[in-house]
Scaffold this motif. Structure first.
Motif, PDB file in Angstrom:
ATOM      1  N   LEU A 173       1.992   3.596  -3.347  1.00  5.84           N
ATOM      2  CA  LEU A 173       0.312   3.775  -4.234  1.00  5.84           C
ATOM      3  C   LEU A 173       0.117   4.747  -2.844  1.00  5.84           C
ATOM      4  O   LEU A 173       0.085   5.867  -4.152  1.00  5.84           O
ATOM      5  CB  LEU A 173      -0.553   2.997  -3.408  1.00  5.84           C
ATOM      6  CG  LEU A 173      -1.694   3.067  -5.099  1.00  5.84           C
ATOM      7  CD1 LEU A 173      -1.191   3.113  -5.675  1.00  5.84           C
ATOM      8  CD2 LEU A 173      -2.948   1.804  -4.087  1.00  5.84           C
ATOM      9  N   PHE A 174       0.147   4.840  -1.626  1.00 10.22           N
ATOM     10  CA  PHE A 174       0.106   6.458  -1.352  1.00 10.22           C
ATOM     11  C   PHE A 174       0.986   7.257  -1.386  1.00 10.22           C
ATOM     12  O   PHE A 174       1.117   8.612  -1.184  1.00 10.22           O
ATOM     13  CB  PHE A 174       0.095   6.411   0.533  1.00 10.22           C
ATOM     14  CG  PHE A 174      -1.097   5.529   1.212  1.00 10.22           C
ATOM     15  CD1 PHE A 174      -1.398   4.182   1.251  1.00 10.22           C
ATOM     16  CD2 PHE A 174      -2.416   5.960   0.812  1.00 10.22           C
ATOM     17  CE1 PHE A 174      -2.420   3.886   2.225  1.00 10.22           C
ATOM     18  CE2 PHE A 174      -3.631   5.589   1.074  1.00 10.22           C
ATOM     19  CZ  PHE A 174      -3.100   4.274   2.148  1.00 10.22           C
ATOM     20  N   ASP A 175       2.555   6.667  -1.481  1.00 11.13           N
ATOM     21  CA  ASP A 175       3.910   7.480  -1.836  1.00 11.13           C
ATOM     22  C   ASP A 175       2.854   8.589  -3.442  1.00 11.13           C
ATOM     23  O   ASP A 175       3.658   9.744  -3.325  1.00 11.13           O
ATOM     24  CB  ASP A 175       4.729   7.378  -1.540  1.00 11.13           C
ATOM     25  CG  ASP A 175       5.547   6.612   0.073  1.00 11.13           C
ATOM     26  OD1 ASP A 175       5.906   6.083   0.325  1.00 11.13           O
ATOM     27  OD2 ASP A 175       4.663   7.957   0.038  1.00 11.13           O
ATOM     28  N   GLU A 176       2.386   7.230  -4.095  1.00  8.33           N
ATOM     29  CA  GLU A 176       2.163   8.512  -5.541  1.00  8.33           C
ATOM     30  C   GLU A 176       1.446   9.049  -5.867  1.00  8.33           C
ATOM     31  O   GLU A 176       1.330  10.416  -6.038  1.00  8.33           O
ATOM     32  CB  GLU A 176       1.670   6.963  -6.158  1.00  8.33           C
ATOM     33  CG  GLU A 176       1.891   6.729  -7.520  1.00  8.33           C
ATOM     34  CD  GLU A 176       1.633   5.892  -8.520  1.00  8.33           C
ATOM     35  OE1 GLU A 176       2.048   5.432  -8.215  1.00  8.33           O
ATOM     36  OE2 GLU A 176       0.720   6.347  -9.370  1.00  8.33           O
ATOM     37  N   MET A 177       0.506   8.562  -4.484  1.00  6.26           N
ATOM     38  CA  MET A 177      -0.982  10.069  -3.738  1.00  6.26           C
ATOM     39  C   MET A 177      -0.250  11.693  -3.430  1.00  6.26           C
ATOM     40  O   MET A 177      -0.288  12.249  -3.736  1.00  6.26           O
ATOM     41  CB  MET A 177      -1.549   9.350  -3.183  1.00  6.26           C
ATOM     42  CG  MET A 177      -3.035   9.787  -3.329  1.00  6.26           C
ATOM     43  SD  MET A 177      -4.186  10.097  -1.853  1.00  6.26           S
ATOM     44  CE  MET A 177      -4.898  11.521  -1.219  1.00  6.26           C
ATOM     45  N   ILE A 178       0.883  10.898  -2.981  1.00  5.40           N
ATOM     46  CA  ILE A 178       1.592  12.424  -2.106  1.00  5.40           C
ATOM     47  C   ILE A 178       1.957  13.207  -2.720  1.00  5.40           C
ATOM     48  O   ILE A 178       1.987  14.400  -3.538  1.00  5.40           O
ATOM     49  CB  ILE A 178       2.390  11.990  -0.665  1.00  5.40           C
ATOM     50  CG1 ILE A 178       0.544  11.710   0.587  1.00  5.40           C
ATOM     51  CG2 ILE A 178       3.061  12.704   0.066  1.00  5.40           C
ATOM     52  CD1 ILE A 178       1.778  10.438   1.478  1.00  5.40           C
ATOM     53  N   GLY A 179       2.921  12.742  -3.596  1.00  6.07           N
ATOM     54  CA  GLY A 179       3.482  13.041  -4.830  1.00  6.07           C
ATOM     55  C   GLY A 179       4.634  13.511  -4.079  1.00  6.07           C
ATOM     56  O   GLY A 179       5.502  13.457  -3.067  1.00  6.07           O
ATOM     57  N   THR A 180       5.229  14.874  -4.890  1.00  6.67           N
ATOM     58  CA  THR A 180       6.453  15.639  -4.151  1.00  6.67           C
ATOM     59  C   THR A 180       5.696  16.920  -2.858  1.00  6.67           C
ATOM     60  O   THR A 180       4.931  18.323  -3.066  1.00  6.67           O
ATOM     61  CB  THR A 180       7.263  16.511  -4.687  1.00  6.67           C
ATOM     62  OG1 THR A 180       6.946  15.755  -6.568  1.00  6.67           O
ATOM     63  CG2 THR A 180       8.616  17.170  -4.711  1.00  6.67           C
ATOM     64  N   PRO A 181       6.223  16.391  -1.994  1.00  7.43           N
ATOM     65  CA  PRO A 181       5.376  17.624  -0.753  1.00  7.43           C
ATOM     66  C   PRO A 181       5.994  19.364  -1.115  1.00  7.43           C
ATOM     67  O   PRO A 181       7.149  19.103  -1.653  1.00  7.43           O
ATOM     68  CB  PRO A 181       6.125  17.855   0.556  1.00  7.43           C
ATOM     69  CG  PRO A 181       6.300  16.143   0.283  1.00  7.43           C
ATOM     70  CD  PRO A 181       7.102  16.084  -0.882  1.00  7.43           C
ATOM     71  N   PRO A 182       5.613  19.557  -0.775  1.00 11.18           N
ATOM     72  CA  PRO A 182       5.765  21.587  -1.231  1.00 11.18           C
ATOM     73  C   PRO A 182       6.104  21.867   0.310  1.00 11.18           C
ATOM     74  O   PRO A 182       6.615  20.909   1.581  1.00 11.18           O
ATOM     75  CB  PRO A 182       4.713  22.396  -1.150  1.00 11.18           C
ATOM     76  CG  PRO A 182       3.643  21.574  -0.485  1.00 11.18           C
ATOM     77  CD  PRO A 182       3.844  19.816  -0.830  1.00 11.18           C
ATOM     78  N   PRO A 183       7.532  23.246   0.684  1.00 13.18           N
ATOM     79  CA  PRO A 183       8.455  23.308   1.264  1.00 13.18           C
ATOM     80  C   PRO A 183       7.264  23.435   2.468  1.00 13.18           C
ATOM     81  O   PRO A 183       6.305  23.670   1.746  1.00 13.18           O
ATOM     82  CB  PRO A 183       8.465  24.348   0.749  1.00 13.18           C
ATOM     83  CG  PRO A 183       8.126  24.794  -0.343  1.00 13.18           C
ATOM     84  CD  PRO A 183       7.253  24.227  -1.242  1.00 13.18           C
ATOM     85  N   SER A 184       8.276  22.810   3.523  1.00 12.81           N
ATOM     86  CA  SER A 184       6.921  23.074   4.901  1.00 12.81           C
ATOM     87  C   SER A 184       6.785  24.442   5.125  1.00 12.81           C
ATOM     88  O   SER A 184       7.638  25.247   5.126  1.00 12.81           O
ATOM     89  CB  SER A 184       7.660  22.086   5.823  1.00 12.81           C
ATOM     90  OG  SER A 184       7.124  22.515   7.000  1.00 12.81           O
ATOM     91  N   MET A 197       0.676  -1.188   0.095  1.00 14.91           N
ATOM     92  CA  MET A 197      -0.037   0.136   0.035  1.00 14.91           C
ATOM     93  C   MET A 197       0.228   1.126  -0.238  1.00 14.91           C
ATOM     94  O   MET A 197       0.431   2.270  -0.448  1.00 14.91           O
ATOM     95  CB  MET A 197      -1.039  -0.320   1.086  1.00 14.91           C
ATOM     96  CG  MET A 197      -2.048  -1.224   1.453  1.00 14.91           C
ATOM     97  SD  MET A 197      -3.081  -0.751  -0.436  1.00 14.91           S
ATOM     98  CE  MET A 197      -3.492  -2.049  -0.940  1.00 14.91           C
ATOM     99  N   GLN A 198       2.004   1.490   0.843  1.00 11.32           N
ATOM    100  CA  GLN A 198       2.465   2.346   0.338  1.00 11.32           C
ATOM    101  C   GLN A 198       2.978   3.021  -0.295  1.00 11.32           C
ATOM    102  O   GLN A 198       3.163   4.818  -0.291  1.00 11.32           O
ATOM    103  CB  GLN A 198       3.983   2.318   2.120  1.00 11.32           C
ATOM    104  CG  GLN A 198       3.784   2.672   3.385  1.00 11.32           C
ATOM    105  CD  GLN A 198       4.935   1.874   4.131  1.00 11.32           C
ATOM    106  OE1 GLN A 198       5.467   1.592   3.676  1.00 11.32           O
ATOM    107  NE2 GLN A 198       4.367   2.439   5.143  1.00 11.32           N
TER     108      GLN A 198
END
Lengths: 268, 163
Positions: free
Chosen positions: A5-16, A2-3
């Protein structure tokens, strides 16, 4: 399985935009202020108990000193004519300045071109102006103003608004975008990012936090006499400045104290 | 807080920040809200660091704070509304185009789940908490965790097979 798949959904996070250092600084300041308050409360408690013991020891026939007269420093918000409206506005300005300095030690009013369209002179607190009483279809009256604030190098715009509540049944105004513009109420009915609670003075407040990109606006509202709403809000400015990017310089707790203090000065 | 505790706090938070942001994003699917949730979590952790640092499982403790903050706010119908502020141009963050299609389909699947069910799926299948840990975080029974995750897992497995 599953992970990924989730990481693909999250994609590249913007700057925090989470500023841990700022959070820690704010919490440390809050703790220092609370410790000072507890120390004072302990002194007061001792003084009160000493006073109680003294009064028990006094013989019954000894005359008690008359209590000192309490001077009522509260004021009314009156907008029936220009003169009284300006007088009320000046009193509101003073009350806000006192409340801000009490709730936020160390805050300054710098002169910079921030979010305000009318920046005040260096060091000068917010100058409230009166909108007077509208006529005809728009019978609301208001007092308001904006001033630049700075705390620990973080800059923001502090805004005050005291506006009359609409009469029941009054239709919503239409905003410049053509959509209905709901009135400012002391409830979360038309609001997002909103929370209802009780303020430091025991009255109902709503706290509204909204964000647009790197800009965040924090607002606290409460009802004041003569069927009005008092709102104090703060937004951060110049998000390109790394000191400002995190959040406005004042917290919602500080705004709640300011609102409580100012509303306590207004009488019916 | 003593200096050693503060150093410990900072080290712990900085090592977990990315994971918390990702988990928060899966819950609310909005990076601004996700960062707000993480900020709330960091604040609450700082206030209760004496207790949190002694917890058997610090990560579960922190995740409990984050998840419950989201569920509480979600219960108050925490929606975003456009507000007009003066100026400066917003630097909008846009994801790489090739990611959009897959992200959207899984995002839609997650959104179709209720808040608590979504939290169960994220805690169990992304953050890898056990049934018991998930139940403790959400303050529900292990039976509830099992039943609430079953449907979500079925949906996600179908999506995984199709992708």
């Amino acid at each position: 399985m599953m992970q990924p798949l989730f990481d693909e959904m999250i994609g590249t996070p913007p700057p925090s935009t989470v500023d841990v250092a700022a959070i820690v600084r704010r919490e440390q300041r809050g703790r220092s202020a609370r410790r000072a308050g507890y120390g004072l409360a302990a002194v007061v408690a001792v003084a009160v108990s000493a006073g109680t013991l003294t009064s028990v020891a006094r013989p019954d026939d000894e005359p008690r000193a008359a209590p000192s007269p309490v001077i009522d420093t509260r004021f009314q918000l009156i907008s029936t004519d220009k003169q009284t409206a300006e007088a009320s506005a000046r009193q509101l300005s003073k009350a806000l300045d006192h409340a801000v300095k009490k709730a936020v030690p160390g805050v300054t009013y710098p002169s910079f071109k921030g979010i305000t369209s009318n920046p005040t002179k260096e060091g000068r607190p917010l100058i409230v102006i009166s909108g007077g009483r509208g006529s005809g279809k728009d019978p609301v009256d208001w007092f308001g103003g904006t001033v630049n604030v700075e705390l620990d190098k973080r800059q923001g715009a502090l805004n005050l608004m005291a506006i009359s509540l609409p009469e029941p049944g009054t239709p919503d105004k239409v905003g410049p975008d053509g959509k209905p513009s709901p009135p400012m109420l002391v409830s979360c009915e038309h609001e997002t990012g909103c929370q209802e609670s009780t303020g430091p003075n025991g009255k109902k407040i709503v706290t509204i936090v909204t964000r647009r990109g790197n800009y965040q606006n924090r607002e606290v509202r409460t009802e004041i006499p003569s069927h009005r709403v008092l709102s104090v809000s703060v937004a951060n400015v110049d998000a390109t400045n790394p000191d400002n990017a995190a959040a406005p310089p004042l917290t919602t707790a500080q705004l709640a104290r300011i609102v409580g203090e100012v509303s306590g000065q207004i009488k019916a | 807080m003593r200096k050693t505790d503060e150093a410990d706090f900072h080290a712990y938070v900085s090592s977990r920040l990315d994971r918390w942001r990702r988990g928060a994003y899966l819950l609310c699917q909005d990076w601004h809200l996700a960062d707000d949730l993480v900020s709330i979590t960091v604040t609450r952790l700082y206030r209760s660091w004496a207790k949190a640092s002694r917890a058997d499982n610090r990560d579960a403790y922190a995740q409990k704070v984050l998840t419950r903050s989201w569920l509480t706010e979600r219960g108050r119908v925490w929606r975003r509304r456009e507000q007009i502020f003066a100026e400066p141009p917003e630097r909008a963050w846009t994801p790489p185009l090739e990611e959009v299609a897959d992200r959207e389909s899984l995002a839609a699947l997650l959104k179709s789940l209720g808040p608590r069910q979504r939290a169960v799926v994220v805690l169990r299948f992304y953050l890898d908490y056990s049934v018991e840990e998930t139940a403790a975080i959400l303050k529900v029974s292990p039976g509830t965790v099992k039943s609430q995750s079953a449907r979500g897992l079925e949906t996600l497995r179908a999506a995984a097979l199709l992708s």
